[in-house]
Design an enzyme around this catalytic site. Sequence first.
Site, PDB file in Angstrom:
ATOM      1  CE  LYS A  49      -3.192  -2.285   3.166  1.00 12.40           C
ATOM      2  NZ  LYS A  49      -3.649  -2.282   4.593  1.00 12.40           N
ATOM      3  N   GLY A  50       2.154   1.073   0.299  1.00 11.16           N
ATOM      4  CA  GLY A  50       3.024   2.207   0.602  1.00 11.16           C
ATOM      5  C   GLY A  50       3.164   3.250  -0.483  1.00 11.16           C
ATOM      6  CD  GLU A 104       8.328  -1.554  -3.823  1.00 13.70           C
ATOM      7  OE1 GLU A 104       7.648  -0.935  -2.982  1.00 13.70           O
ATOM      8  OE2 GLU A 104       8.719  -2.716  -3.647  1.00 13.70           O
ATOM      9  CG  ASP A 105       6.798   1.706   0.040  1.00 10.71           C
ATOM     10  OD1 ASP A 105       7.476   0.843  -0.565  1.00 10.71           O
ATOM     11  OD2 ASP A 105       6.235   1.472   1.130  1.00 10.71           O
ATOM     12  CG  ASP A 108      15.125  -2.306   3.611  1.00 12.48           C
ATOM     13  OD1 ASP A 108      16.350  -2.299   3.683  1.00 12.48           O
ATOM     14  OD2 ASP A 108      14.415  -2.501   4.608  1.00 12.48           O
ATOM     15  CE  LYS A 136      15.123   2.099   5.093  1.00 14.82           C
ATOM     16  NZ  LYS A 136      14.672   1.125   6.104  1.00 14.82           N
ATOM     17  CG  PHE A 157      11.362   1.227  10.152  1.00 16.30           C
ATOM     18  CD1 PHE A 157      11.421   0.124   9.323  1.00 16.30           C
ATOM     19  CD2 PHE A 157      10.124   1.768  10.458  1.00 16.30           C
ATOM     20  CE1 PHE A 157      10.250  -0.450   8.806  1.00 16.30           C
ATOM     21  CE2 PHE A 157       8.955   1.204   9.956  1.00 16.30           C
ATOM     22  CZ  PHE A 157       9.025   0.096   9.127  1.00 16.30           C
ATOM     23  CB  VAL A 158      11.709   6.441   7.014  1.00 21.06           C
ATOM     24  CG1 VAL A 158      13.104   6.939   7.327  1.00 21.06           C
ATOM     25  CG2 VAL A 158      11.696   5.616   5.727  1.00 21.06           C
TER      26      VAL A 158
HETATM   27  P1  IMP Z   1      12.537  -4.805   0.439  1.00 16.37           P
HETATM   28  O1  IMP Z   1      11.840  -6.006  -0.143  1.00 16.37           O
HETATM   29  O2  IMP Z   1      13.371  -5.162   1.636  1.00 16.37           O
HETATM   30  O3  IMP Z   1      13.275  -3.985  -0.561  1.00 16.37           O
HETATM   31  O4  IMP Z   1      11.434  -3.900   1.082  1.00 16.37           O
HETATM   32  C1  IMP Z   1      10.398  -3.390   0.400  1.00 16.37           C
HETATM   33  C2  IMP Z   1       9.238  -3.113   1.315  1.00 16.37           C
HETATM   34  O5  IMP Z   1       9.577  -3.131   2.710  1.00 16.37           O
HETATM   35  C3  IMP Z   1       8.734  -1.731   1.065  1.00 16.37           C
HETATM   36  O6  IMP Z   1       7.828  -1.707   0.003  1.00 16.37           O
HETATM   37  C4  IMP Z   1       8.122  -1.363   2.402  1.00 16.37           C
HETATM   38  O7  IMP Z   1       6.785  -1.807   2.463  1.00 16.37           O
HETATM   39  C5  IMP Z   1       8.932  -2.112   3.434  1.00 16.37           C
HETATM   40  N1  IMP Z   1       9.972  -1.250   4.061  1.00 16.37           N
HETATM   41  C6  IMP Z   1      11.310  -1.351   3.938  1.00 16.37           C
HETATM   42  N2  IMP Z   1      11.940  -0.397   4.651  1.00 16.37           N
HETATM   43  C7  IMP Z   1      10.959   0.338   5.243  1.00 16.37           C
HETATM   44  C8  IMP Z   1      10.974   1.498   6.100  1.00 16.37           C
HETATM   45  O8  IMP Z   1      12.017   2.077   6.476  1.00 16.37           O
HETATM   46  N3  IMP Z   1       9.750   1.957   6.485  1.00 16.37           N
HETATM   47  C9  IMP Z   1       8.568   1.393   6.101  1.00 16.37           C
HETATM   48  N4  IMP Z   1       8.522   0.323   5.293  1.00 16.37           N
HETATM   49  C10 IMP Z   1       9.708  -0.218   4.867  1.00 16.37           C
END
Ligand code: IMP
Length: 184
Positions: A49-50, A104-105, A108, A136, A157-158
């Site tokens: 949803k981000g 994407e929001d 990470d 990140k 974490f934001v």
């Molecule tokens: P990844 O798969 O680790 O790249 O993470 C992607 C998803 O993790 C994002 O779409 C977010 O929903 C969540 N996420 C990662 N870091 C944060 C953060 O700092 N705050 C909030 N959501 C995060």
Amino acid sequence: MSDRTHTSHPDIEKVLLTERQIKARIAELGAQISRDYSGRCLTMVSVLKGSVIVLGDLMRSVSGDCCVDFIGVSSYTGTKSSGVVRLTLDLRENPEGKDILIVEDIVDTGLTLHYLLENFKTRGPRSVETCSFLNKPSCRKVSVPVKYVGFDIPNEFVVGFGLDHNERFRNLPYVGVMRSNGGK
Ligand code: IMP
């Protein structure tokens, strides 16, 4: 529109990106995307949803023809990634033959975007590119191409501007760093 760099929210330690900074950067990205997709119909795929808050601003800053669809994935509980990405909602429209921009929001570990790129590869789009509001780079577990990046941020974490902690804080008009005991 606020340029305040402090917050009185009890769960937020500091403001990382102000509303004004965010809106200005999204407008720049929109202009760049408009140039890159000039004469083509772009389909933005918002990752729920981000990314919905960013999507609203980004779409309105794109001048050309633009459609939208949504996809849902999940891998997070609280502030931790499970490392296992799951599809929770599929696209409404068939992406075959379309110019897809995944929105994407935040990227990470990169696992979610990697999963989505692999998923799209099997569905015959004309092209697939990626856009992430936040990035990140120091947290990657898998290398993924992010063509349009709003902001590179440190490993914290934001929340806010669509990003949540256990579904809270999405409505904050800025991006803030959560207190370590926040969101209890
Ligand atoms: P990844 O798969 O680790 O790249 O993470 C992607 C998803 O993790 C994002 O779409 C977010 O929903 C969540 N996420 C990662 N870091 C944060 C953060 O700092 N705050 C909030 N959501 C995060």
